[in-house]
Design a protein around this motif. Structure first.
Motif, short mmCIF file in Angstrom:
data_model
loop_
_atom_site.label_atom_id
_atom_site.label_comp_id
_atom_site.label_asym_id
_atom_site.label_seq_id
_atom_site.Cartn_x
_atom_site.Cartn_y
_atom_site.Cartn_z
N HIS A 35 47.59 48.65 60.58
CA HIS A 35 47.17 47.57 61.47
C HIS A 35 48.02 46.32 61.22
N ARG A 36 48.21 46.02 59.91
CA ARG A 36 49.00 44.83 59.56
C ARG A 36 50.48 45.02 59.86
N ASN A 40 48.04 49.62 66.44
CA ASN A 40 46.66 49.40 66.86
C ASN A 40 45.79 50.51 66.26
N THR A 41 45.04 50.20 65.22
CA THR A 41 44.25 51.22 64.52
C THR A 41 42.76 50.88 64.56
N TYR A 84 38.58 42.99 58.21
CA TYR A 84 39.78 42.17 58.13
C TYR A 84 40.59 42.23 59.44
N GLY A 85 39.88 42.16 60.56
CA GLY A 85 40.56 42.13 61.86
C GLY A 85 40.71 43.48 62.51
N TRP A 468 51.12 50.81 49.79
CA TRP A 468 50.79 51.61 50.97
C TRP A 468 51.83 51.50 52.08
N GLU A 469 52.58 50.40 52.11
CA GLU A 469 53.52 50.22 53.23
C GLU A 469 54.51 51.38 53.34
N LYS A 470 54.97 51.88 52.18
CA LYS A 470 55.96 52.98 52.22
C LYS A 470 55.34 54.22 52.85
N SER A 471 54.11 54.56 52.42
CA SER A 471 53.46 55.75 52.96
C SER A 471 53.11 55.54 54.43
N ALA A 472 52.66 54.33 54.76
CA ALA A 472 52.27 54.05 56.14
C ALA A 472 53.47 54.25 57.07
#
Ligand code: ADP
Ligand code: GLC
Length: 486
Positions: A35-36, A40-41, A84-85, A468-472
């Motif tokens: 999402h960040r 759109n999740t 968180y949004g 998590w950014e790498k996996s995402a």
């Protein structure tokens, strides 16, 4: 107005709302990270009775969402919260989800688990069917959500609403398949053609995870090594044949660690914080932990070992139990936190009474204590027989507590074993008591006699980055490879 394509996650647990293990941690972090990153999740999860929702603005969206399962008049309540949004939707029906535990009691699984989680799948799809735009991807997790890829596989033949929706199924633990009597298949609403050995049928039973593996557009698991291991009879839990057939759509994407929750630099559960480069605070955490566990101060300058996890065969807790008498002959402390099989709980408590000045066993589940043990101990034990990914060793690394672990699954993918020059921990090949014991001895010896080396290893462990950014980013690639424009 253009609407961003939606990636809808489905999960039976999500931290901080519900948790029995790592699945919850993953779903508390991955969708939000995406999402960040601009995807759109949203997440859909059951509305359990016992529940932490304060601060998330929980509200009822609809009281009577039609479900059509297990019979027409049954409906679901749909709630929404803001995480968180990012929206999180809860599927409620008291008789199914308002229970003391999520899946089972000590006496065994809830008798109606098939009905409960099929209800969850059907309710999610019926509710998603009423959105203005169909989700671009539905990303289902584990057996509890695994029927969704199968429903969509069949429904999109006749319902144009679903024609562009892609499905991903992530396997977090192949040993839990959701296996039920065949008559439940015939109640499920899946077409009879799905009842075959390459589909929903497994030795005459209805197997929910197998059904998902058979019909999902893509199947993932939570580490690259586990993705290979599950193709073999040793780790495939009877599904290796199907998995080999689906190899072309199977991939392993390593989980991340949520450092906004698990990082000693800023951890709300610790008595003091510390960081790599100046880990002095770790010693204060150790002192506080010894006090909290009623262990003697003298252990401060001895290595303190720890184990946190489910007391099950997977986690090798029986291996630990079998070597505790020998470990207690060494000058060390040991702290064990977990719950599970009654025989392990009883044996561990008996050992703790016998060695009360060195061994502390806490039977139960405590989120905040798990953080304080990670911070206040020196060596983290993880003798798993298999480990799809494992998050606790990643947390241990960040907390400067080098792990001693079996070289399987995600443990292999996350620990650099001693004596490698860049070592961050210790691994042993076979999950047997002797190898485990010898490897602990090696770690304890280094802790005691090679202080400078140990400090270096702690530094390296703490600076590992499993964000998590790498996996995402790998999941985004996967969704796009299916044709979803996320
Ligand atoms: P698994 O999901 O197989 O249990 P993981 O290592 O992926 O293993 O994740 C386990 C998660 O559950 C971690 O967040 C760990 O801290 C937590 N956990 C396990 N047992 C307990 C316990 N008894 N008390 C508190 N947290 C626990
Ligand atoms: C499962 C696995 C564990 C993994 C977790 C999150 O519970 O046992 O290895 O880390 O799921 O993916």
């Amino acid at each position: 107005m253009s609407i961003k394509p939606l990636v809808l996650f489905m999960t039976s647990e999500m931290y901080p709302f519900s948790k029995t293990g790592g699945l919850a941690d993953v779903l508390g972090a991955l969708p939000l990270t995406l999402h960040r990153m601009g995807v759109n999740t949203a997440v859909v999860t059951p509305m359990y009775g016992r529940f932490a929702t304060s601060g998330f603005n929980l509200r009822l969206l609809t009281e009577r969402c039609p479900v059509g399962y297990p019979w027409a008049p049954i409906t679901a309540e749909i709630y929404q919260a803001d995480y968180y949004g990012m929206p999180v939707y809860f599927v409620g029906r008291g008789e199914y989800f308002d229970r003391r535990f999520l899946y089972n009691t000590h006496a065994g699984d809830y008798f109606d688990n098939c009905e409960r989680f099929n209800f969850f799948c059907r309710a999610t799809l019926e509710w998603a069917r009423r959105l203005d735009w169909a989700p671009a991807v539905i990303h289902a997790h584990d057996w509890q959500s695994a029927l969704v890829p199968a429903y969509l596989h069949f429904w999109r033949r006749t319902d144009p609403y679903w024609k562009d929706t892609k499905t991903v199924l992530t396997i977090h633990n192949l040993a839990f398949q959701g296996r039920f009597a065949s008559r439940l298949f015939f109640d499920s609403g899946l077409p009879a053609e799905a009842w075959n050995m390459n589909g929903a049928e497994f030795f005459g039973d209805f197997n929910l995870l197998k059904t998902g593996i058979a019909y999902a557009d893509a199947v993932t698991t939570v580490s690259p090594t586990y993705a290979e291991e599950i193709l073999t009879p040793e780790f495939g839990c009877g599904l290796e044949g199907l998995l080999r057939r689906r190899r072309g759509v199977l991939r392993g994407i390593l989980n991340g660690a949520d450092y906004s929750v698990w990082d000693p630099r800023d951890d709300k559960f610790l008595p003091c914080i510390y960081r790599s480069g100046s880990p002095e605070g770790k010693l204060d955490c150790k002192r506080a932990l010894l006090k909290e566990m009623c262990l003697p101060d003298q252990l401060e300058d001895k290595p303190v070992l720890s184990f946190i996890g489910r007391f099950r065969g997977q986690k090798g807790v029986d291996l630990l139990v079998s070597i505790i008498p020998r470990l207690m002959e060494m000058e060390i402390g040991l702290i064990v936190l977990g719950e599970g099989k009654l025989e392990h709980e009883a044996k561990l408590q008996e050992l703790a009474e016998e060695h009360h000045d060195r061994l502390c066993v806490i039977v139960g589940y405590s989120e905040d204590l798990a953080h304080r043990i990670q911070a206040g101990s020196d060596i983290f034990l993880m003798p798993s027989r298999y480990e799809p990914c494992g998050l606790t060793q990643m947390y241990a690394l960040r907390f400067g507590t080098p792990p001693v672990a079996t070289a399987v699954g995600g443990l292999r993918d996350t620990i650099v074993p001693y004596p490698h020059p860049q070592a961050t921990g210790f691994t042993f090949a076979e999950p047997d008591p002797e190898s485990f014991y010898q490897t602990i001895c090696e770690a304890v010896d280094l802790w005691k006699n090679k202080k400078a080396y140990w400090r270096g290893m702690v530094e390296r462990a703490m600076s590992q980055d499993f964000s998590w950014e790498k996996s995402a980013a790998r999941y985004i690639e996967l969704y796009q490879s299916l044709g979803a424009r996320v």
